[in-house]
Motif scaffolding. Structure first.
Motif, PDB file in Angstrom:
ATOM      1  N   MET A  26       0.818  -1.197   0.000  1.00 33.31           N
ATOM      2  CA  MET A  26       0.000   0.000   0.000  1.00 33.31           C
ATOM      3  C   MET A  26       0.858   1.255   0.000  1.00 33.31           C
ATOM      4  SD  MET A  26      -3.059   1.093   2.565  1.00 33.31           S
ATOM      5  CE  MET A  26      -4.065  -0.207   1.909  1.00 33.31           C
ATOM      6  N   ASN A  27       1.954   1.267   0.759  1.00 33.53           N
ATOM      7  CA  ASN A  27       2.823   2.420   0.772  1.00 33.53           C
ATOM      8  C   ASN A  27       3.436   2.662  -0.595  1.00 33.53           C
ATOM      9  OD1 ASN A  27       2.323   2.859   3.466  1.00 33.53           O
ATOM     10  ND2 ASN A  27       4.055   1.637   4.146  1.00 33.53           N
ATOM     11  N   GLN A  28       3.801   1.548  -1.297  1.00 36.55           N
ATOM     12  CA  GLN A  28       4.355   1.707  -2.637  1.00 36.55           C
ATOM     13  C   GLN A  28       3.301   2.247  -3.585  1.00 36.55           C
ATOM     14  OE1 GLN A  28       5.785  -1.886  -4.409  1.00 36.55           O
ATOM     15  NE2 GLN A  28       6.744  -0.844  -6.119  1.00 36.55           N
ATOM     16  N   GLU A  29       2.071   1.763  -3.467  1.00 38.65           N
ATOM     17  CA  GLU A  29       1.010   2.272  -4.321  1.00 38.65           C
ATOM     18  C   GLU A  29       0.810   3.751  -4.078  1.00 38.65           C
ATOM     19  OE1 GLU A  29      -3.794   1.844  -4.602  1.00 38.65           O
ATOM     20  OE2 GLU A  29      -2.621   0.075  -4.111  1.00 38.65           O
TER      21      GLU A  29
ATOM     22  N   ALA B 149      -7.770   1.783   9.795  1.00 38.25           N
ATOM     23  CA  ALA B 149      -7.265   2.942  10.537  1.00 38.25           C
ATOM     24  C   ALA B 149      -5.743   2.910  10.648  1.00 38.25           C
ATOM     25  CB  ALA B 149      -7.898   2.975  11.927  1.00 38.25           C
ATOM     26  N   LEU B 150      -5.172   1.743  10.940  1.00 36.84           N
ATOM     27  CA  LEU B 150      -3.722   1.646  11.075  1.00 36.84           C
ATOM     28  C   LEU B 150      -3.023   1.881   9.733  1.00 36.84           C
ATOM     29  CD1 LEU B 150      -3.516  -1.435  13.478  1.00 36.84           C
ATOM     30  CD2 LEU B 150      -3.019   0.946  14.054  1.00 36.84           C
ATOM     31  N   ALA B 151      -3.597   1.337   8.660  1.00 37.32           N
ATOM     32  CA  ALA B 151      -2.999   1.554   7.335  1.00 37.32           C
ATOM     33  C   ALA B 151      -3.048   3.031   6.960  1.00 37.32           C
ATOM     34  CB  ALA B 151      -3.720   0.706   6.288  1.00 37.32           C
ATOM     35  N   ALA B 152      -4.169   3.701   7.262  1.00 35.26           N
ATOM     36  CA  ALA B 152      -4.288   5.125   6.940  1.00 35.26           C
ATOM     37  C   ALA B 152      -3.283   5.958   7.723  1.00 35.26           C
ATOM     38  CB  ALA B 152      -5.716   5.605   7.221  1.00 35.26           C
ATOM     39  N   ALA B 153      -2.925   5.510   8.936  1.00 30.43           N
ATOM     40  CA  ALA B 153      -1.961   6.237   9.751  1.00 30.43           C
ATOM     41  C   ALA B 153      -0.517   5.870   9.422  1.00 30.43           C
ATOM     42  CB  ALA B 153      -2.233   5.968  11.231  1.00 30.43           C
ATOM     43  N   GLY B 154      -0.307   4.967   8.466  1.00 32.42           N
ATOM     44  CA  GLY B 154       1.043   4.559   8.102  1.00 32.42           C
ATOM     45  C   GLY B 154       1.696   3.643   9.112  1.00 32.42           C
ATOM     46  N   ILE B 155       0.887   2.921   9.891  1.00 34.87           N
ATOM     47  CA  ILE B 155       1.404   2.009  10.911  1.00 34.87           C
ATOM     48  C   ILE B 155       1.296   0.577  10.389  1.00 34.87           C
ATOM     49  CG2 ILE B 155       1.100   1.159  13.274  1.00 34.87           C
ATOM     50  CD1 ILE B 155      -0.138   3.861  13.966  1.00 34.87           C
ATOM     51  N   THR B 156       2.390  -0.159  10.446  1.00 36.62           N
ATOM     52  CA  THR B 156       2.366  -1.562  10.027  1.00 36.62           C
ATOM     53  C   THR B 156       1.467  -2.351  10.969  1.00 36.62           C
ATOM     54  OG1 THR B 156       4.606  -1.355   9.179  1.00 36.62           O
ATOM     55  CG2 THR B 156       3.761  -3.584   9.532  1.00 36.62           C
ATOM     56  N   ALA B 157       0.484  -3.037  10.429  1.00 35.53           N
ATOM     57  CA  ALA B 157      -0.528  -3.692  11.253  1.00 35.53           C
ATOM     58  C   ALA B 157      -0.446  -5.206  11.121  1.00 35.53           C
ATOM     59  CB  ALA B 157      -1.927  -3.225  10.846  1.00 35.53           C
TER      60      ALA B 157
ATOM     61  N   ALA C 105       3.565   5.179  17.079  1.00 30.40           N
ATOM     62  CA  ALA C 105       4.083   3.834  16.847  1.00 30.40           C
ATOM     63  C   ALA C 105       4.319   3.596  15.355  1.00 30.40           C
ATOM     64  CB  ALA C 105       3.104   2.790  17.388  1.00 30.40           C
ATOM     65  N   ARG C 106       5.182   2.630  15.085  1.00 34.62           N
ATOM     66  CA  ARG C 106       5.413   2.181  13.712  1.00 34.62           C
ATOM     67  C   ARG C 106       4.835   0.804  13.446  1.00 34.62           C
ATOM     68  NH1 ARG C 106      11.782   3.017  13.242  1.00 34.62           N
ATOM     69  NH2 ARG C 106      11.589   2.030  15.288  1.00 34.62           N
ATOM     70  N   HIS C 107       4.530   0.063  14.493  1.00 26.32           N
ATOM     71  CA  HIS C 107       3.992  -1.291  14.335  1.00 26.32           C
ATOM     72  C   HIS C 107       2.982  -1.544  15.445  1.00 26.32           C
ATOM     73  CE1 HIS C 107       3.788  -5.714  14.464  1.00 26.32           C
ATOM     74  NE2 HIS C 107       4.067  -5.641  13.175  1.00 26.32           N
ATOM     75  N   CYS C 108       1.899  -2.201  15.092  1.00 27.55           N
ATOM     76  CA  CYS C 108       0.860  -2.540  16.064  1.00 27.55           C
ATOM     77  C   CYS C 108       0.394  -3.974  15.806  1.00 27.55           C
ATOM     78  CB  CYS C 108      -0.324  -1.578  15.961  1.00 27.55           C
ATOM     79  SG  CYS C 108      -1.703  -1.966  17.081  1.00 27.55           S
ATOM     80  N   THR C 109       0.261  -4.731  16.887  1.00 27.95           N
ATOM     81  CA  THR C 109      -0.171  -6.121  16.795  1.00 27.95           C
ATOM     82  C   THR C 109      -1.455  -6.304  17.600  1.00 27.95           C
ATOM     83  OG1 THR C 109       2.111  -6.893  16.609  1.00 27.95           O
ATOM     84  CG2 THR C 109       0.458  -8.521  17.245  1.00 27.95           C
ATOM     85  N   VAL C 110      -2.426  -6.944  16.985  1.00 26.73           N
ATOM     86  CA  VAL C 110      -3.695  -7.269  17.649  1.00 26.73           C
ATOM     87  C   VAL C 110      -3.833  -8.786  17.664  1.00 26.73           C
ATOM     88  CG1 VAL C 110      -6.200  -7.064  17.582  1.00 26.73           C
ATOM     89  CG2 VAL C 110      -4.780  -5.122  16.929  1.00 26.73           C
ATOM     90  N   THR C 111      -4.053  -9.353  18.833  1.00 26.49           N
ATOM     91  CA  THR C 111      -4.274 -10.793  18.953  1.00 26.49           C
ATOM     92  C   THR C 111      -5.599 -11.037  19.649  1.00 26.49           C
ATOM     93  OG1 THR C 111      -3.069 -10.882  21.060  1.00 26.49           O
ATOM     94  CG2 THR C 111      -1.808 -11.298  19.048  1.00 26.49           C
ATOM     95  N   LEU C 112      -6.247 -12.117  19.259  1.00 31.25           N
ATOM     96  CA  LEU C 112      -7.534 -12.504  19.832  1.00 31.25           C
ATOM     97  C   LEU C 112      -7.473 -14.010  20.041  1.00 31.25           C
ATOM     98  CD1 LEU C 112     -10.225 -11.080  20.523  1.00 31.25           C
ATOM     99  CD2 LEU C 112     -11.060 -11.767  18.283  1.00 31.25           C
TER     100      LEU C 112
END
Length: 387
Positions: A1-4, A267-275, A315-322
């Motif tokens: 997405m960043n390259q696009e 939301a994370l992609a729009a903020a430029g955060i690796t999700a 942040a530059r990276h965010c991880t969500v676990t369930l």
């Protein structure tokens, strides 16, 4: 997405900066025109040859850039495409005949342009034709293989590579249009569902209220007691209808875990955060084991956690676990939002986290937070028999 986003694949430039970036990506390949440019600068041509060479080179480069720049984001009319390609070919042939072999490289750009603006079938013939013309005109030189050999691969590879780039751009545009169509259809379906629900909820109640109101109006002069009974029935029906509407509205407003997971990725992609966000709720803890209040509490926790990451964490990276965990108190569905931000500090909860802890407590769950390194938010609710 960043390259696009960086090179503007599949979309027209939105501002001057986008246009300059896109022109840089396209214009950087003009470096191969150094051969005819050196021929113009070393004084080998007469004044007439200099004028012809500079004029032809400027017009050629201008047409090439317009074709590639404009046609990648918005398709030009076929007559414009064919006329411009013919003009590029005529300029390339004329400059080669008049000024010699240093101008053979122009056919590489003709081949690339064919790949960028023509359909696959026509582009194939255009690329092969431009390469054949280049080989034919090279026969006029003293060393044809030495001149045309280094240009064969760029002409063929560049031309056919551009057909792939063009197809990628068209596919990207079609994908965006398809996503917009799906979103519109989903919104229309949701409106239809709401309309059906409201009709089912209020249609019968409002009809009954209307009938009883008319009946009470007719009874009022002669039978006030019976009219009062009808009014009491109207009040009861109205209260029931109001309760049904409130429950329906609560259901519409209640967030769901799948919806919030999708929103978190966006939301994370729009903020430029690796999700690193799961695509859906794991199979072993589907919402069948949760009641609506528990799922809503976890969904609110996810929304609050992602909001804090986007707004405050840097942040530059965010991880969500369930995941489902077995504890001494029974099975728990655990949601964890962890980032590597630098703005996390330990201390009392703000209003958002305090309200979230209260909401989870109402659903039988708990909220834990931990700062350093980064920030970690953990929400748990009971599953199955522990609920």
């Amino acid at each position: 997405m960043n390259q696009e986003r960086a090179i503007g694949i599949g979309r027209a430039p939105q501002n001057t900066r986008d246009a300059a970036r896109k022109m840089l990506w396209i214009g950087i390949w003009l470096i191969f025109l150094s051969t005819p440019l050196n021929a113009l600068l070393d004084g080998r041509y007469s004044a007439a040859g200099q004028a012809l060479g500079w004029t032809g080179l400027i017009v050629f480069v201008g047409l090439y850039l317009v074709m590639v720049f404009r046609n990648t984001s918005r398709t030009l009319a076929p007559p414009v495409i064919h006329t411009t390609l013919a003009a590029l070919g005529v300029i390339a042939i004329g400059l080669n005949l008049a000024l010699g072999s240093p101008w053979l490289v122009l056919f590489v750009y003709v081949a690339v342009n064919c790949g960028a603006v023509l359909s696959l079938r026509r582009a194939t013939w255009g690329i092969l034709g431009a390469t054949a013309l280049m080989c034919l005109l090279s026969l006029r030189a003293d060393d044809p293989p030495g001149l045309v050999g280094p240009l064969l691969v760029p002409a063929l590879l560049g031309g056919f590579a551009m057909t792939g780039v063009r197809q990628l751009i068209r596919t990207t545009v079609e994908l965006k249009e398809a996503r917009a169509t799906v979103a519109q259809l989903a919104a229309n379906e949701e409106r239809l569902r709401m309309a059906r629900d409201l009709h089912d909820l209020l249609g019968h109640s409002l009809s009954l209220i209307t009938l009883k109101s008319e009946l009470a109006g007719r009874m009022l002069p002669d039978h006030p007691g019976q009219a009062a009974a009808q009014v009491a029935d109207i009040e009861q029906v109205s209260r029931e209808a109001l309760t049904d509407v409130r429950e329906a509205v609560t259901g519409y407003r209640r967030p769901t875990l799948p919806g919030e997971l999708a929103g978190a990725r966006t939301a994370l992609a729009a903020a430029g955060i690796t999700a690193d966000v799961p695509a859906d709720v794991p199979e072993d803890c589907r919402t069948g084991d949760l009641d609506e209040d528990q799922e809503a509490a976890l969904a609110w926790a996810l929304r609050e956690g992602i909001t804090n990451v986007v707004r405050h964490s840097a942040a530059r990276h965010c991880t969500v676990t369930l995941s489902s965990r077995q504890t001494l108190d029974g099975r728990r569905l655990e949601l964890m939002v962890r980032d590597d931000g630098r703005n996390a500090v330990a201390g009392p909860h703000g209003n958002g986290l305090t309200g979230l802890a209260e909401r989870l407590a109402t659903a039988g769950g708990t909220l834990d937070t931990r700062a350093g390194p980064g920030f970690t938010l953990t929400a748990r609710v009971p599953l199955g028999s522990g609920a």
